[in-house]
Write an enzyme that holds these catalytic residues in place. Sequence first.
Site, PDB file in Angstrom:
ATOM      1  N   LYS A  70     -19.686  -8.595  -1.861  1.00  7.95           N
ATOM      2  CA  LYS A  70     -18.239  -8.739  -2.069  1.00  7.95           C
ATOM      3  C   LYS A  70     -17.993  -9.480  -3.379  1.00  7.95           C
ATOM      4  O   LYS A  70     -18.704 -10.454  -3.683  1.00  7.95           O
ATOM      5  CB  LYS A  70     -17.661  -9.514  -0.880  1.00  7.95           C
ATOM      6  CG  LYS A  70     -16.148  -9.629  -0.845  1.00  7.95           C
ATOM      7  CD  LYS A  70     -15.726 -10.414   0.410  1.00  7.95           C
ATOM      8  CE  LYS A  70     -14.224 -10.512   0.567  1.00  7.95           C
ATOM      9  NZ  LYS A  70     -13.827 -11.260   1.791  1.00  7.95           N
ATOM     10  N   SER A 145     -10.486  -8.846   4.410  1.00  9.55           N
ATOM     11  CA  SER A 145     -10.536  -8.580   2.992  1.00  9.55           C
ATOM     12  C   SER A 145     -11.865  -8.013   2.497  1.00  9.55           C
ATOM     13  O   SER A 145     -11.932  -7.575   1.344  1.00  9.55           O
ATOM     14  CB  SER A 145     -10.206  -9.867   2.233  1.00  9.55           C
ATOM     15  OG  SER A 145     -11.177 -10.862   2.493  1.00  9.55           O
ATOM     16  N   SER A 169     -12.159 -11.718   7.871  1.00  9.82           N
ATOM     17  CA  SER A 169     -12.403 -10.736   6.807  1.00  9.82           C
ATOM     18  C   SER A 169     -13.730 -10.001   6.842  1.00  9.82           C
ATOM     19  O   SER A 169     -13.900  -9.032   6.116  1.00  9.82           O
ATOM     20  CB  SER A 169     -12.254 -11.396   5.445  1.00  9.82           C
ATOM     21  OG  SER A 169     -10.893 -11.480   5.122  1.00  9.82           O
TER      22      SER A 169
HETATM   23  N1  GLN Z   1      -6.396 -11.764   6.886  1.00  9.22           N
HETATM   24  C1  GLN Z   1      -6.669 -13.162   6.747  1.00  9.22           C
HETATM   25  C2  GLN Z   1      -5.959 -13.720   5.549  1.00  9.22           C
HETATM   26  O1  GLN Z   1      -5.321 -12.984   4.890  1.00  9.22           O
HETATM   27  C3  GLN Z   1      -8.154 -13.410   6.672  1.00  9.22           C
HETATM   28  C4  GLN Z   1      -8.705 -13.283   5.312  1.00  9.22           C
HETATM   29  C5  GLN Z   1     -10.143 -13.698   5.205  1.00  9.22           C
HETATM   30  O2  GLN Z   1     -10.842 -13.891   6.198  1.00  9.22           O
HETATM   31  N2  GLN Z   1     -10.581 -13.909   3.967  1.00  9.22           N
HETATM   32  O3  GLN Z   1      -6.014 -14.868   5.269  1.00  9.22           O
END
Ligand code: GLN
Length: 483
Positions: A70, A145, A169
Amino acid sequence: MSASKTTGWHHLLETSADDYAEALRARDAAINGFLEIDTDRRRTPGGVSPPDDAPPDGAGPLAGLPLAVKDNIAVRAFQLSCASRILANHVAPYDATVVARLVAAGMVPVGKTNLDEFGMGSATEHSIAGPTNNPWDTDRVAGGSSGGSAAAVASGMVPLALGTDTGGSVRQPAAFCGIYGLKPTYGTLSRYGLVAYASSLEVAGLLSRELGMVRAAYEAASGVDSMDQTSVGLPDAQARPAAAVQRVAFLGGELGLDERTAQAYRRMREVAVGAGLTVEEVELATADAMMPAYYTIAAAEASANLARFNGVRYGERPIFAENPEALVRHARTEGFGAEVKLRVLLGTYVLRSGFQEQYYQRAQRVRTAIRRELASVFANHDLLILPVYPTVAFRHGETDLTAFQQKLADRFTTLANLTALPALSVPAGVYDGLPVGIQAMGPAFSEERLMRFAELVAAELPPERPPAYGVPLCDEIGSGGGA
Ligand code: GLN
């Protein structure tokens, strides 16, 4: 299931880097999972010789296998953009510890994957490079994400990818793409080399279609790291929670699941009962507090962590500015996307003097209450089983879920981040063309128990491949491709 079952991919050792890169690009055209592809480093990882403790060629379950990372995790000499304009030209000068350890186990980074800017989102749509498409249905999101990592694995481009999980994410895109996603116990994978979004919630995580690969990579990458003060070593096997699974709790109550997810959740329960487990239902009094507590803490930490991207210390600097203040304002106005700005503003607001007690400190107290409630669940049960997300992969844009509904839907995943506990997203079948993932959560250091449960599920519901992109690249490009 053992790591030695990860065959197939070893063909890639005999394939030329160019053939593999070409195949990756061709496959990725419909997916947009990668932000950068560079397979040349397969021969010399990171542009340097492998560390001395690297296993000899062909040794170990991960040796020679390609790794996707990532793009908020540092891989030396690869870009580190966080899918943000402000870091568009940033190249990582060193390897994150998790990357260095997988490289030491013989893995070869081949590219950086798409994400929501700085990890903020649930759909990989907040990216300067545009959205990643779901390999099961390209009209739908891959989740986020870590959507690029999940799509790259699900579409057979790589056997294993690294992601980060701050509020779901790794697990949510894994669920949307029909693969495994492990969010380990906080601290067991070093955060050194991860670009911080919300440090107290965040961990690196692993995505793969093969459980053996997740297990091998977790073993190779975990452990205390002097570069991360919050890192912890794994306790000895005897001191960890027993791996055996007997009593499991299913989250009950009004869960608000869509039809396919509800069906998968029921199926999961049947599988657990069929495997002879004792199944009980629990409800969480703190359920409704999950999402507000998470977003308050995450935004507060984000506002502090992102202060360094100001065009002076880090980030693109405007060519001209009247004074330092204008420089910073310009750099941040141009450099950050709307979602990042929203969270920085929100975080700054909840941390304002006079407001801290009302928001941030209250969220921390809620977090303690959640932790206590979970501890009482694990006093009586080996695992807690719950949905990953209330819906299957939704369509692009806000067609199915508004931005706010997407945040509300993080209620099942944020639980593991608020409590620092491990959770594994487990493929639970394909329903009307789309995969559903259900998560297993356990007490600290119970990763092996989670994987045992996943093995039990895989006996009934093995992970499937998406129809259009189901052939692993190695099968397509074959062996002996003129290295
Ligand atoms: N969807 C969550 C957020 O927007 C989790 C994102 C993540 O785990 N980086 O914060």
